[in-house]
Scaffold this active site. Structure first.
Site, PDB file in Angstrom:
ATOM      1  N   PRO A  14       0.791  -1.231   0.000  1.00  0.00           N
ATOM      2  CA  PRO A  14       0.000   0.000   0.000  1.00  0.00           C
ATOM      3  C   PRO A  14       0.826   1.286   0.000  1.00  0.00           C
ATOM      4  O   PRO A  14       1.867   1.363   0.646  1.00  0.00           O
ATOM      5  CB  PRO A  14      -0.820  -0.101   1.304  1.00  0.00           C
ATOM      6  CG  PRO A  14      -0.117  -1.095   2.133  1.00  0.00           C
ATOM      7  CD  PRO A  14       0.536  -2.053   1.190  1.00  0.00           C
ATOM      8  N   ASN A  15       0.331   2.234  -0.744  1.00  0.00           N
ATOM      9  CA  ASN A  15       0.856   3.607  -0.843  1.00  0.00           C
ATOM     10  C   ASN A  15       2.145   3.715  -1.656  1.00  0.00           C
ATOM     11  O   ASN A  15       2.602   4.825  -1.919  1.00  0.00           O
ATOM     12  CB  ASN A  15       1.047   4.231   0.546  1.00  0.00           C
ATOM     13  CG  ASN A  15      -0.263   4.391   1.279  1.00  0.00           C
ATOM     14  OD1 ASN A  15      -1.203   4.940   0.721  1.00  0.00           O
ATOM     15  ND2 ASN A  15      -0.342   3.890   2.494  1.00  0.00           N
ATOM     16  N   ARG A  22       5.729  12.252  -3.031  1.00  0.00           N
ATOM     17  CA  ARG A  22       5.763  12.801  -1.673  1.00  0.00           C
ATOM     18  C   ARG A  22       6.862  12.108  -0.887  1.00  0.00           C
ATOM     19  O   ARG A  22       7.297  11.015  -1.230  1.00  0.00           O
ATOM     20  CB  ARG A  22       4.437  12.561  -0.950  1.00  0.00           C
ATOM     21  CG  ARG A  22       3.261  13.085  -1.701  1.00  0.00           C
ATOM     22  CD  ARG A  22       2.216  13.660  -0.806  1.00  0.00           C
ATOM     23  NE  ARG A  22       1.099  14.080  -1.648  1.00  0.00           N
ATOM     24  CZ  ARG A  22      -0.011  13.364  -1.815  1.00  0.00           C
ATOM     25  NH1 ARG A  22      -0.177  12.268  -1.144  1.00  0.00           N
ATOM     26  NH2 ARG A  22      -0.948  13.792  -2.619  1.00  0.00           N
ATOM     27  N   TYR A  27      11.691   8.144   1.213  1.00  0.00           N
ATOM     28  CA  TYR A  27      11.553   7.037   0.269  1.00  0.00           C
ATOM     29  C   TYR A  27      12.286   7.239  -1.058  1.00  0.00           C
ATOM     30  O   TYR A  27      12.218   6.368  -1.927  1.00  0.00           O
ATOM     31  CB  TYR A  27      10.063   6.772   0.009  1.00  0.00           C
ATOM     32  CG  TYR A  27       9.313   6.384   1.264  1.00  0.00           C
ATOM     33  CD1 TYR A  27       9.694   5.267   2.000  1.00  0.00           C
ATOM     34  CD2 TYR A  27       8.234   7.147   1.728  1.00  0.00           C
ATOM     35  CE1 TYR A  27       9.027   4.914   3.151  1.00  0.00           C
ATOM     36  CE2 TYR A  27       7.550   6.787   2.874  1.00  0.00           C
ATOM     37  CZ  TYR A  27       7.953   5.679   3.583  1.00  0.00           C
ATOM     38  OH  TYR A  27       7.286   5.321   4.729  1.00  0.00           O
ATOM     39  N   ASN A  78       7.692  -5.805  -1.015  1.00  0.00           N
ATOM     40  CA  ASN A  78       7.700  -4.694  -0.065  1.00  0.00           C
ATOM     41  C   ASN A  78       6.260  -4.590   0.426  1.00  0.00           C
ATOM     42  O   ASN A  78       5.412  -4.010  -0.264  1.00  0.00           O
ATOM     43  CB  ASN A  78       8.150  -3.387  -0.713  1.00  0.00           C
ATOM     44  CG  ASN A  78       8.197  -2.259   0.312  1.00  0.00           C
ATOM     45  OD1 ASN A  78       7.673  -2.395   1.418  1.00  0.00           O
ATOM     46  ND2 ASN A  78       8.816  -1.144  -0.061  1.00  0.00           N
ATOM     47  N   ALA A  81       3.093  -0.817   4.846  1.00  0.00           N
ATOM     48  CA  ALA A  81       2.631  -0.804   6.243  1.00  0.00           C
ATOM     49  C   ALA A  81       2.080  -2.159   6.686  1.00  0.00           C
ATOM     50  O   ALA A  81       2.052  -2.454   7.890  1.00  0.00           O
ATOM     51  CB  ALA A  81       1.578   0.281   6.421  1.00  0.00           C
ATOM     52  N   GLU A 102      11.881 -10.009   1.719  1.00  0.00           N
ATOM     53  CA  GLU A 102      11.179  -8.778   2.119  1.00  0.00           C
ATOM     54  C   GLU A 102      12.127  -7.593   1.955  1.00  0.00           C
ATOM     55  O   GLU A 102      13.270  -7.661   2.406  1.00  0.00           O
ATOM     56  CB  GLU A 102      10.766  -8.918   3.591  1.00  0.00           C
ATOM     57  CG  GLU A 102      10.147  -7.679   4.187  1.00  0.00           C
ATOM     58  CD  GLU A 102       9.898  -7.844   5.699  1.00  0.00           C
ATOM     59  OE1 GLU A 102       9.887  -8.994   6.201  1.00  0.00           O
ATOM     60  OE2 GLU A 102       9.748  -6.813   6.356  1.00  0.00           O
ATOM     61  N   HIS A 104      12.588  -3.143   2.065  1.00  0.00           N
ATOM     62  CA  HIS A 104      12.084  -1.826   2.453  1.00  0.00           C
ATOM     63  C   HIS A 104      13.016  -0.752   1.936  1.00  0.00           C
ATOM     64  O   HIS A 104      14.233  -0.886   2.028  1.00  0.00           O
ATOM     65  CB  HIS A 104      11.965  -1.703   3.977  1.00  0.00           C
ATOM     66  CG  HIS A 104      11.001  -2.679   4.531  1.00  0.00           C
ATOM     67  ND1 HIS A 104       9.642  -2.515   4.393  1.00  0.00           N
ATOM     68  CD2 HIS A 104      11.183  -3.849   5.169  1.00  0.00           C
ATOM     69  CE1 HIS A 104       9.035  -3.554   4.940  1.00  0.00           C
ATOM     70  NE2 HIS A 104       9.943  -4.385   5.411  1.00  0.00           N
ATOM     71  N   ARG A 111      13.387   4.013  12.461  1.00  0.00           N
ATOM     72  CA  ARG A 111      12.153   4.802  12.462  1.00  0.00           C
ATOM     73  C   ARG A 111      11.318   4.478  13.701  1.00  0.00           C
ATOM     74  O   ARG A 111      11.835   3.974  14.687  1.00  0.00           O
ATOM     75  CB  ARG A 111      11.407   4.543  11.150  1.00  0.00           C
ATOM     76  CG  ARG A 111      12.271   4.925   9.921  1.00  0.00           C
ATOM     77  CD  ARG A 111      11.530   4.755   8.628  1.00  0.00           C
ATOM     78  NE  ARG A 111      10.394   5.674   8.557  1.00  0.00           N
ATOM     79  CZ  ARG A 111       9.411   5.570   7.675  1.00  0.00           C
ATOM     80  NH1 ARG A 111       9.433   4.605   6.763  1.00  0.00           N
ATOM     81  NH2 ARG A 111       8.411   6.430   7.688  1.00  0.00           N
TER      82      ARG A 111
HETATM   83  O1  CA2 Z   1      10.482   1.669   3.758  1.00  0.00           O
HETATM   84  C1  CA2 Z   1       9.613   1.003   3.177  1.00  0.00           C
HETATM   85  O2  CA2 Z   1       9.760   0.524   2.060  1.00  0.00           O
HETATM   86  C2  CA2 Z   1       8.250   0.803   3.863  1.00  0.00           C
HETATM   87  O3  CA2 Z   1       7.774  -0.502   3.522  1.00  0.00           O
HETATM   88  C3  CA2 Z   1       7.331   1.864   3.282  1.00  0.00           C
HETATM   89  C4  CA2 Z   1       5.954   1.886   3.929  1.00  0.00           C
HETATM   90  C5  CA2 Z   1       6.082   1.936   5.455  1.00  0.00           C
HETATM   91  O4  CA2 Z   1       4.799   1.834   6.052  1.00  0.00           O
HETATM   92  C6  CA2 Z   1       6.971   0.829   5.999  1.00  0.00           C
HETATM   93  O5  CA2 Z   1       7.081   0.982   7.391  1.00  0.00           O
HETATM   94  C7  CA2 Z   1       8.346   0.905   5.378  1.00  0.00           C
HETATM   95  C8  CA2 Z   1       5.162   3.113   3.483  1.00  0.00           C
HETATM   96  C9  CA2 Z   1       5.060   3.263   1.997  1.00  0.00           C
HETATM   97  C10 CA2 Z   1       4.422   4.603   1.744  1.00  0.00           C
HETATM   98  O6  CA2 Z   1       5.021   5.178   0.628  1.00  0.00           O
HETATM   99  C11 CA2 Z   1       4.783   6.500   0.400  1.00  0.00           C
HETATM  100  C12 CA2 Z   1       5.470   7.054  -0.645  1.00  0.00           C
HETATM  101  C13 CA2 Z   1       5.302   8.394  -0.911  1.00  0.00           C
HETATM  102  C14 CA2 Z   1       4.442   9.157  -0.144  1.00  0.00           C
HETATM  103  C15 CA2 Z   1       3.770   8.591   0.908  1.00  0.00           C
HETATM  104  C16 CA2 Z   1       3.931   7.238   1.175  1.00  0.00           C
END
Ligand code: CA2
Length: 152
Positions: A14-15, A22, A27, A78, A81, A102, A104, A111
């Site tokens: 997700p996301n 953003r 990221y 990946n 969340a 897996e 990230h 974090r």
């Molecule tokens: O670091 C990673 O790859 C995560 O899997 C990214 C997830 C986070 O919940 C994990 O703890 C770590 C979040 C992905 C959200 O990606 C976004 C990208 C741009 C703007 C907002 C969110």
């Protein structure tokens, strides 16, 4: 004997479709299509087939993992969340018994505390965290190495 062609399924949770738009400080600045392109290049170097999928929905990710059975020899995921919440994705990975790595983008251990626990890690071959888009490439290399060297 010639090696059979390996196929790897890449799953983005997700996301991750928001990447590049953003939070580049956390990221990175690449969007998902650019990360997939890098993975395609890496897959070509490693001589493996690769498929991609992204979903914001837990059940869709579970279905994708199930449908990998018989189609792909490895999964690179990946889980976003869902890493920190999803018993369903963990059970799917364990259920299909397909070697899974897996990854990230961010170093989840630097974090918030809630990101320090992964439901997926105990059923994965391993985890790579903190190298930005490079985490995916390292994860693919590690997965292919594992698939080519596993003895069971
Ligand atoms: O670091 C990673 O790859 C995560 O899997 C990214 C997830 C986070 O919940 C994990 O703890 C770590 C979040 C992905 C959200 O990606 C976004 C990208 C741009 C703007 C907002 C969110």
């Amino acid at each position: 004997m010639a090696q059979a062609n390996l196929s790897v399924l890449v799953l983005h949770g997700p996301n991750l479709n928001l990447l590049g738009q953003r939070e580049p400080g956390i990221y990175g600045s690449l969007n998902l299509a650019e990360i997939n392109r890098l993975l395609e290049q890496e897959a070509a170097k490693l001589a493996v087939n690769i498929d991609f999928s992204q979903s914001n929905h837990e059940g869709v990710l579970v279905d994708k993992i199930h449908s990998a059975w018989g189609q792909h020899q490895g999964i690179l995921i990946n889980p976003g969340a869902y890493t920190h919440t999803s018993v369903a994705i963990r059970d799917a990975v364990a259920g299909v018994n397909i070697p899974t790595v897996e990854v990230h983008l961010s170093n989840v251990y630097r974090r918030e505390e809630f990101r320090h626990h992964s439901y997926i890690a105990p059923v994965a071959v391993g985890q790579i965290s903190g190298f930005g888009a490079q985490s995916y490439l390292l994860g693919l290399q590690a997965l292919v190495y594992h698939l080519r060297n596993q003895t069971n």
